[in-house]
Design a protein around this motif. Structure first.
Motif, mmCIF file in Angstrom:
data_model
loop_
_atom_site.group_PDB
_atom_site.id
_atom_site.type_symbol
_atom_site.label_atom_id
_atom_site.label_comp_id
_atom_site.label_asym_id
_atom_site.label_seq_id
_atom_site.Cartn_x
_atom_site.Cartn_y
_atom_site.Cartn_z
ATOM 1 N N ASN A 76 0.747 4.083 -2.869
ATOM 2 C CA ASN A 76 0.539 5.409 -2.586
ATOM 3 C C ASN A 76 1.759 6.440 -3.157
ATOM 4 O O ASN A 76 1.161 7.518 -3.655
ATOM 5 N N ARG B 62 0.919 -1.130 -0.071
ATOM 6 C CA ARG B 62 -0.084 0.116 -0.079
ATOM 7 C C ARG B 62 0.697 1.123 0.029
ATOM 8 O O ARG B 62 0.428 2.324 -0.850
ATOM 9 N N ASN C 112 1.570 -7.332 2.276
ATOM 10 C CA ASN C 112 0.361 -6.905 2.750
ATOM 11 C C ASN C 112 0.078 -6.757 4.448
ATOM 12 O O ASN C 112 -0.692 -7.478 5.153
ATOM 13 N N ASN D 210 -5.542 -2.587 2.678
ATOM 14 C CA ASN D 210 -4.005 -3.271 2.680
ATOM 15 C C ASN D 210 -3.825 -4.557 2.101
ATOM 16 O O ASN D 210 -2.686 -5.115 1.992
ATOM 17 N N TYR E 100 0.688 1.717 7.308
ATOM 18 C CA TYR E 100 1.131 2.486 6.452
ATOM 19 C C TYR E 100 1.260 3.934 6.814
ATOM 20 O O TYR E 100 1.747 4.612 5.912
ATOM 21 N N TRP F 236 -2.985 -5.922 -0.493
ATOM 22 C CA TRP F 236 -2.386 -5.938 -1.853
ATOM 23 C C TRP F 236 -1.022 -6.854 -1.634
ATOM 24 O O TRP F 236 -0.281 -6.539 -0.807
#
Length: 331
Positions: free
Chosen positions: A71, A67, A200, A80, A204, A82
């Motif tokens: 971003n 994430r 993941n 989150n 973040y 991913w």
């Protein structure tokens, strides 16, 4: 006084053993000699890039690395869930140009439905949505040495780990006949042999009292965790020519240059030597000039090999000059 910190993985570590004679016979660029001549050497506990990032950026555990990377690439996500999908050769992680990763992702998704919800950035970062199979913990690729990579488990654990392990074991077989690998072999690059899904985590954005106010890197995930720590973040290349302007805007700068990593993974010695020279002439040289001009107090190189070298105008004469210590991978 202003400081510029360079974190340069694979400058002296994780080098293929077959390169040892060539590296010892090729003189260091004069910029490195000048830097070492007026530096002091200090031991660290940084033997992986994650070690250095954790200390300097004061990173917490369980970061949502993927994430953060999305971003920093301008793609805002609320979830989150991913994976960052890294490409592996026998020697480690390699990077491909964005259009090449895009083509691979399209070919991959045509054979594997789980990869249909993918994002590939212009810089070649590949992310895959976990969708409903999101009860899984992953292992950051930066926390591993090549010999620590277990393709059977892919560093995954949790209720959904088996699902992902089965998918990537099939993907491993898919790579064996993937046409792009034939091209790599013709170009004398090591083939891509596997994937590594990771990133993941949970956090973040985090409160961190970081000494450095800005981070420069071409790695979107590194820029992203810098942003998560409250730092300004910028791409590296073509951004560091004017250190006087940089330190005017940002008192302490962290520069993470990981371009050497993929040269080792591709078993590209000439590319590694060329990239080492680029770092010296395009980044280190103007930083040393800025020190001489009084614009910067310190220039630090962390080699991520248990050593950190500090260059400043207060340097005092010593009998023994520091040297880079090279470490090689076993055959």
């Amino acid at each position: 006084m202003n400081t510029v910190l360079f974190i340069i993985p694979c400058l002296t570590d994780h080098l293929p053993n077959a390169w040892a004679n060539k590296i010892s016979s090729v003189p260091l660029d004069s910029v490195y000699d000048r830097f070492l001549h007026s530096s002091t050497a200090h031991k660290t506990n940084h033997f992986l890039i994650q070690d250095a990032l954790t200390e300097y950026l004061k990173l917490p555990d369980d970061i949502a690395w993927a994430r953060c990377g999305l971003n920093a690439s301008g793609i805002r996500m609320r979830s989150n869930n991913w994976f960052k999908l890294s490409l592996l050769t026998q020697l480690g992680v390699t990077n491909l140009r964005g259009h090449m990763v895009q083509k691979m992702a399209e070919d991959f998704a045509s054979d594997f439905s789980f990869a249909e919800d993918s994002i590939v950035t212009t810089n070649g970062d590949w992310f895959i949505s976990l969708k409903k199979n999101n009860e899984v913990k992953s292992t950051p690729i930066w926390g591993l040495r090549p010999k620590g990579i277990d393709p059977a488990s892919y560093g995954l654990s949790g209720p959904d780990a088996l699902y992902w392990q089965e998918q990537f074991n099939h993907a491993h077989d898919w790579l064996k006949t993937y046409s792009y690998n034939s091209l790599r072999l013709r170009q004398r690059y090591d083939p891509i042999v596997d994937f590594w899904p990771w990133g993941n985590g949970e956090q973040y954005e985090f409160d961190a009292d970081v000494e450095y106010s800005a981070i420069f890197s071409d790695n979107a995930i590194i820029r992203g965790v810098g942003s998560g720590a409250g730092m300004s973040f910028f791409p590296l290349r073509n951004s560091t020519a004017d250190f006087s302007q940089m330190v005017h805007n940002h008192p302490n700068i962290c520069v993470v240059d990981d371009r050497l990593v993929s040269k080792i993974s591709d078993n590209d010695l000439l590319g590694w030597l060329d990239a080492r020279s680029q770092i010296a002439n395009m980044l280190l040289a103007p930083a040393l000039v800025a020190v001489d001009q009084g614009l910067i107090g310190n220039v630090i190189i962390d080699t991520v090999n248990g050593e950190r070298f500090v260059y400043n105008k207060k340097f005092k004469f010593v009998l023994s000059r520091p040297k880079f210590t090279y470490s090689y991978l076993p055959e």
